[in-house]
Design a protein around this motif. Structure first.
Motif, PDB file in Angstrom:
ATOM      1  N   ARG A   1       0.830  -1.213   0.000  1.00  0.00           N
ATOM      2  CA  ARG A   1       0.000   0.000   0.000  1.00  0.00           C
ATOM      3  C   ARG A   1       0.865   1.265   0.000  1.00  0.00           C
ATOM      4  O   ARG A   1       0.536   2.258  -0.647  1.00  0.00           O
ATOM      5  CB  ARG A   1      -0.934   0.006   1.206  1.00  0.00           C
ATOM      6  N   TRP A   2       1.960   1.208   0.753  1.00  0.00           N
ATOM      7  CA  TRP A   2       2.898   2.341   0.757  1.00  0.00           C
ATOM      8  C   TRP A   2       3.471   2.567  -0.638  1.00  0.00           C
ATOM      9  O   TRP A   2       3.568   3.703  -1.109  1.00  0.00           O
ATOM     10  CB  TRP A   2       4.000   2.060   1.767  1.00  0.00           C
ATOM     11  N   GLU A   3       3.814   1.483  -1.317  1.00  0.00           N
ATOM     12  CA  GLU A   3       4.329   1.600  -2.674  1.00  0.00           C
ATOM     13  C   GLU A   3       3.267   2.159  -3.611  1.00  0.00           C
ATOM     14  O   GLU A   3       3.556   3.016  -4.460  1.00  0.00           O
ATOM     15  CB  GLU A   3       4.798   0.223  -3.176  1.00  0.00           C
ATOM     16  N   HIS A   4       2.026   1.694  -3.476  1.00  0.00           N
ATOM     17  CA  HIS A   4       0.959   2.189  -4.349  1.00  0.00           C
ATOM     18  C   HIS A   4       0.741   3.681  -4.154  1.00  0.00           C
ATOM     19  O   HIS A   4       0.459   4.420  -5.111  1.00  0.00           O
ATOM     20  CB  HIS A   4      -0.339   1.429  -4.065  1.00  0.00           C
ATOM     21  N   LYS A   5       0.905   4.148  -2.909  1.00  0.00           N
ATOM     22  CA  LYS A   5       0.682   5.558  -2.612  1.00  0.00           C
ATOM     23  C   LYS A   5       1.854   6.441  -3.016  1.00  0.00           C
ATOM     24  O   LYS A   5       1.659   7.561  -3.510  1.00  0.00           O
ATOM     25  CB  LYS A   5       0.412   5.715  -1.112  1.00  0.00           C
ATOM     26  N   THR A   6       3.084   5.944  -2.842  1.00  0.00           N
ATOM     27  CA  THR A   6       4.262   6.800  -3.023  1.00  0.00           C
ATOM     28  C   THR A   6       5.088   6.477  -4.257  1.00  0.00           C
ATOM     29  O   THR A   6       5.814   7.332  -4.758  1.00  0.00           O
ATOM     30  CB  THR A   6       5.187   6.698  -1.800  1.00  0.00           C
ATOM     31  N   ARG A   7       5.042   5.211  -4.709  1.00  0.00           N
ATOM     32  CA  ARG A   7       5.890   4.716  -5.811  1.00  0.00           C
ATOM     33  C   ARG A   7       7.382   4.849  -5.493  1.00  0.00           C
ATOM     34  O   ARG A   7       8.227   4.888  -6.383  1.00  0.00           O
ATOM     35  CB  ARG A   7       5.586   5.459  -7.120  1.00  0.00           C
ATOM     36  N   LYS A   8       7.732   4.859  -4.211  1.00  0.00           N
ATOM     37  CA  LYS A   8       9.131   5.053  -3.829  1.00  0.00           C
ATOM     38  C   LYS A   8       9.987   3.832  -4.151  1.00  0.00           C
ATOM     39  O   LYS A   8      11.153   3.973  -4.522  1.00  0.00           O
ATOM     40  CB  LYS A   8       9.227   5.407  -2.346  1.00  0.00           C
TER      41      LYS A   8
END
Length: 215
Positions: A50-57
């Motif tokens: 979910r963090w990746e989906h939100k930030t694409r970091k």
């Protein structure tokens, strides 16, 4: 009725737990480790995805959503190996159940293990690597919903196949500890699905409502 299970006409659930705790020491370090890994793994991959989906970091750090997804998959696999190791150690450190320590029960456990392997592997081949390891959250979307076997007979077959593996493994070891931990595995998957399914559906709803842009 299993040998040693106390007769009780009321509050049968309490009787079963009392009987089960006669075999299971919940304070045993290996049992605690198994519980922690079982609870942690779905939490980890959901939070990170979910963090990746939100930030694409992660995608930016690795220069590609595919490489980022592969990196997450490595950590998930390692954590799953650790979970299975802790599960097995917890079983081996605690008593067996005599009524399950039979050839018939062993055969049942082996059959469940085989069913679980079939469900997990067929799910993997149907979804592909990125589909299995949360590629949707990295912007790697499928063109259509997967409906081939085993998804045409069961929702979330990967999770239920994994649960069948643990159940079969517990029965093969005649382990009340394994049975209790298998219940925990199933419960954590059910909780994970309460968060994963709506979120994934929203990802594909957004895809359908407008042109999809890869990050």
């Amino acid at each position: 009725m299993f040998p040693g299970l106390p007769a009780c006409s009321q509050r049968a659930d309490l009787c079963v737990m009392t009987w089960l705790l006669g075999y299971v020491d919940p304070l045993d370090p290996s049992f605690v480790a198994a519980v922690l890994t079982i609870a942690f793994n779905p939490l980890y991959w959901n939070v990170v995805a979910r963090w990746e989906h939100k930030t694409r970091k992660l995608s930016r750090a690795f220069g590609s959503p595919y490489l980022a997804c592969y990196s997450l998959s490595v950590t998930i696999l390692l954590l799953n190996f650790l979970r299975s190791h802790c599960f097995t150690q917890a079983m081996l450190s605690q008593p067996k159940m005599e009524s399950l320590d039979t050839p018939a029960a062993y055969s049942l456990g082996l059959a469940l293990l085989g069913l679980g392997v079939v469900l997990v592997l067929s799910s993997f081949f149907a979804l592909g690597f990125t589909g299995t390891f949360l590629g949707d959250y990295f912007g790697i979307l499928k063109e259509a919903r997967v409906t081939v076997f085993p998804f045409n007979i069961l929702d979330n077959p990967m999770y239920w196949g994994s649960t069948a593996n643990y159940l079969g493994w517990a029965i093969m070891h005649a382990s009340p500890t394994g049975l209790l931990l298998t219940v925990l595995v199933a419960l954590t998957y059910m909780v994970a699905l309460l968060y994963e399914e709506p979120f994934t559906a929203e990802i594909y709803r957004q895809k359908a409502s407008g042109p999809h842009k890869r990050s």
